[in-house]
Enzyme design. Structure first.
Site, PDB file in Angstrom:
ATOM      1  N   ASP A 452       0.823  -1.204   0.000  1.00 11.57           N
ATOM      2  CA  ASP A 452       0.000   0.000   0.000  1.00 11.57           C
ATOM      3  C   ASP A 452       0.862   1.260   0.000  1.00 11.57           C
ATOM      4  O   ASP A 452       1.934   1.311   0.605  1.00 11.57           O
ATOM      5  CB  ASP A 452      -0.884  -0.015   1.247  1.00 11.57           C
ATOM      6  CG  ASP A 452      -1.821   1.170   1.316  1.00 11.57           C
ATOM      7  OD1 ASP A 452      -2.667   1.297   0.429  1.00 11.57           O
ATOM      8  OD2 ASP A 452      -1.683   1.974   2.254  1.00 11.57           O
ATOM      9  N   GLU A 505       1.120  -0.557  -5.150  1.00 17.74           N
ATOM     10  CA  GLU A 505       0.148   0.505  -5.398  1.00 17.74           C
ATOM     11  C   GLU A 505       0.972   1.793  -5.495  1.00 17.74           C
ATOM     12  O   GLU A 505       1.282   2.415  -4.488  1.00 17.74           O
ATOM     13  CB  GLU A 505      -0.882   0.612  -4.277  1.00 17.74           C
ATOM     14  CG  GLU A 505      -1.979   1.607  -4.621  1.00 17.74           C
ATOM     15  CD  GLU A 505      -2.458   2.434  -3.425  1.00 17.74           C
ATOM     16  OE1 GLU A 505      -3.445   3.158  -3.582  1.00 17.74           O
ATOM     17  OE2 GLU A 505      -1.827   2.388  -2.370  1.00 17.74           O
TER      18      GLU A 505
END
Length: 783
Positions: A452, A505
């Site tokens: 993330d 990401e």
């Protein structure tokens, strides 16, 4: 034989009379009587209790022990040979007495006050310290226990060396709470890294949350504190009581805890795994193809709200079957590591090594992963190494000073989320995170990590204004520590756990996210080493195009085609994730313009385009059946929309059936995934059909077998629409049409195999004459 009456005993001699006077038992007569004229029988005297002389510790040691600031309590407490005997000391708050018991030894220690007891005993036979126990007397009774301070360190020198160098790839086996047998005694070894602490104690349910009698020892210059506590095991709660450099105390959960209490409770839980895996066949085959050359379609799930109220084991009975029916190859689980605030969806982690207790135990989570594997479904897990929350019982200023976070407040504070950023330049912090990535893959058989917020790690000026950040040593904005960390993490995970994939990401155009770490790019940096990267540009542009009314799409045609300009710069995943269906962004179907029929038709056409576009696919739960409302973690998907008693259920079931068919055709058609990262696997047929809102392209597998995808993003059916095709294919058959009636469409479908005409078109030597359904995508393959 044993005499039954006192009169049967011989008359008491001098020794027996003396024994009676001293209050010790008289010696029993031998089994056979001694002749009258023989010598008297030998009488064995019991040992006299040793004389106990107080041996209090020094005033300095006493003060430090009671204040919780002693770095070497084992050097004071426990048993220590001295020149003229053996000194034993114990720290037992609230005790009335402490008695040392060993073979041939029983001695009550002197009460030195404040819970300290001591005694100087005669030297033991042979000079060795006996394996003694303590009888600790309290108002309510006596407790028989081992002395934690008679044990050697339970952590090895190699562990300490690797921790000191920041290279312990199995850190979870060295730090934390580990039930074990040590020096023949069962108990739990507690270890924690707290280099700035003046002292550390362990406290928990086993000592009534009073750590006074359980100070830990510092193991050299590594900053690691250790204590083996006998008779403590599975299921006990614990924390570390840390005395900070300023003398104040803080009670902290274990950063390495492998199990936690269920939030909002915050204690760590001692645990061991008893789980027996049944996914050996899955693990053996998962590395046969690298992810970027394999079918890879992902169903993203928030476990706590997929079907609210289900535990890990209950999810294991429902989720694998549902995902398998839809044909997805993988699930991606939003973060499962422990987090205090459910509304963070797991993205503000406090327990990096513990699956959230909201849904069950760590072994329950293993059962869920195992069940998915046995159903043929891979498991990707969201992993959050970019930041952590400021909760005072967790990582923030863990030992009284910045430890896991950067010491520079400007670098430590995350400007967007009110959290703290890891100090990735500190080797122990990098080790904590690298080992954590390995931990989930090895201990829980996770098949991949979606990392993330990578962009927030890579840039020093991320969400910061001028003056709020300092350039790196090269004068640039790149976070060199983060680059080195991500490279190390990826290299370590791929080396240790073959067959896994890491996914970034990353929302910028950072060069080389999925390039090998040893390949240096134009920027002068080696690749970050990820296997795949989320294509945020494709997501943004394509959704923006679809949001336009079809009458205006002709003026925005580049938004739907621009992704092919950079499609092969990285190994991409096409994400329609949770982030796109919350916070006022609307659900996927609700992003589409027009009435309900047009919204569903647009959604189906878009999904057909997405599954045919180069790159892997990811779809968030609820979007597979055209949920109209945004996702809410409180109640999850609107499953009632699929209930046959609901009047529009067929509309939603149709979209779900399309997703299942997309996955089925996708998995059996290598042209859609085998050359995802090679320009040779794609060829435009019609990229500039802006006036008609039409685009068409070919996909090719490794042997050159094609698939033709044609998308009509206009609400007008187009008869006799000519599309160029390769001449070597004698006939084409429609294998998927998003306008089919069973999907809720109008049923404008092709009839039978289509033979190309020898009429050049769109740069191809042959062409097909098609009927394009309105707002639909059609796939054709060689018949």
């Amino acid at each position: 034989m044993k005499p039954s009456q006192p009169s049967a005993r011989p008359a008491a001699g001098g020794r027996e009379r003396a024994a009676a006077v001293r209050g010790t038992p008289a010696a029993r007569p031998p089994q056979q009587r001694t002749p009258v004229d023989g010598p008297p029988p030998a009488v064995r005297r019991p040992p006299a209790p040793p004389a106990v002389v107080p041996a209090p510790c020094s005033p300095q040691d006493r003060d430090r022990l009671l204040a919780g600031t002693h770095h070497d309590p084992h050097g004071v407490l426990g048993a220590h040979p001295v020149d003229d005997g053996l000194v034993i000391r114990a720290l037992r708050p609230h005790a009335r007495s402490v008695t040392v018991v060993a073979e041939g030894l029983r001695a009550e220690l002197h009460d030195d006050g404040d819970g300290l007891f001591s005694g100087r005993l005669p030297a033991p036979a042979g000079g060795a310290v006996p394996a003694y126990r303590l009888l600790v007397g309290y108002d309510g009774g006596t407790h028989d226990t081992e002395d934690a301070y008679r044990f050697l360190p339970a952590l090895g020198d190699l562990d300490l060396h690797l921790i000191g160098e920041g290279r312990h790839e199995e850190l979870w086996k060295a730090l934390g709470a580990h039930p074990m047998t040590h020096q023949g005694v069962t108990g739990t070894r507690f270890t924690v890294w707290a280099p700035n602490a003046l002292g550390v104690r362990v406290t928990g349910t086993f000592n009534f949350w009073d750590g006074t009698g359980f100070p830990m020892r510092s193991l050299g210059g590594t900053g690691v504190w250790e204590l083996f506590v006998p008779a403590v095991g599975e299921g006990e709660l614990y924390k570390f009581e840390i005395t900070r450099p300023d003398g104040t105390r803080t009670l902290r959960a274990d950063p390495m805890a492998r199990r936690t209490e269920c939030p909002p409770a915050t204690a760590s839980v001692i645990t061991t795994s008893q789980y027996r895996w049944g996914d050996q066949e899955w693990l053996a085959g998962r590395g046969e193809r690298p992810a970027h050359e394999a079918p890879f379609s992902v169903y993203e799930v928030h476990l706590a709200s997929w079907r609210p109220g289900l535990t890990y084991r209950q999810l294991a009975e429902q989720l694998p079957a549902y995902v398998a029916e839809l044909g997805f190859t993988h699930v991606e689980l939003m973060p499962v590591a422990e987090h205090p605030f459910g509304g963070s969806w797991g993205y503000q982690v406090t327990g990096f090594y513990a699956p959230t207790a909201r849904l069950g135990t760590p072994d329950d989570f293993r059962y869920l992963v195992d069940s998915l594997h046995r159903a043929g479904i891979g498991v990707i897990m969201d992993w959050v190494p970019a930041h952590f929350p400021r909760d005072a019982w967790a990582l923030a200023e863990f030992d009284g000073r910045p430890l896991y976070e950067h010491p520079d407040p400007r670098r430590a504070a995350h400007p967007d989320w009110g959290t703290l950023e890891f100090d990735l330049g500190r080797r122990e912090v990098r080790n904590f995170l690298v080992a954590n990535a390995v931990y989930w893959c090895e201990e829980f058989h996770i098949d991949g990590l979606r990392v993330d917020a990578v962009a927030s790690m890579l840039y020093l000026d991320y969400s910061r204004e001028d003056g709020q950040w300092t350039p790196n040593e090269r004068g640039g904005r790149e976070n060199l520590d983060a680059v080195a960390f991500l490279q190390e993490m990826n290299a370590t995970v791929y080396r240790r756990v073959p067959g896994v994939v890491t996914i970034a990401e990353e929302s910028t155009a950072w060069d080389g996210v999925t390039r090998a770490t040893h390949h240096v790019g134009p920027s002068g940096f080696g690749g970050l080493g990820f296997g795949l990267k989320w294509n945020m540009g494709w997501m943004h542009d394509s959704l923006q195009y679809m949001a336009h009314d079809p009458v205006h799409r002709a003026y925005h045609h580049d938004e739907i085609t621009f992704s092919m300009v950079y499609a092969y710069s990285e190994n991409y995943v096409l994400p329609i994730s949770h982030d796109e269906v919350v916070h006022g962004k609307r659900s996927l179907v609700s992003k589409m313009p027009g009435d309900w029929w047009r919204q569903r038709a647009d959604l189906r056409a878009y999904l057909g385009f997405m599954w045919a576009h180069p790159g892997k696919q990811l779809l968030f739960m609820g979007q597979e059946f055209a949920q109209g409302a945004e996702w809410s973690e409180a109640h999850g998907p609107d499953w009632w929309l699929l209930d046959p008693s609901y009047g529009a259920a067929a509309d939603h079931r149709g979209v779900r059936e399309l997703v299942g068919d997309l996955n089925a055709v996708y998995r059996r058609t290598p042209a859609l995934w085998e050359r995802d990262t090679s320009p040779d696997g794609f060829r435009w047929v019609l990229a500039d059909g802006a006036a008609d809102n039409v685009l068409a392209f070919l996909r090719f597998d490794a042997e050159g077998t094609p698939l033709l995808a044609v998308c009509n993003f206009s609400p007008v059916a187009r008869d006799g629409y000519r599309v160029g095709v390769p001449e070597e294919v004698p006939a084409w058959a429609e294998v998927l049409n998003t306008d089919a009636e069973r999907y809720g469409g109008g049923g404008v479908c092709g009839a039978g195999p289509l033979k190309p005409e020898p009429r050049p078109w769109h740069g191809h030597p042959a062409s097909l004459c098609l009927t394009l359904p309105p707002l639909a995508t059609v796939w054709l393959t060689p018949a």
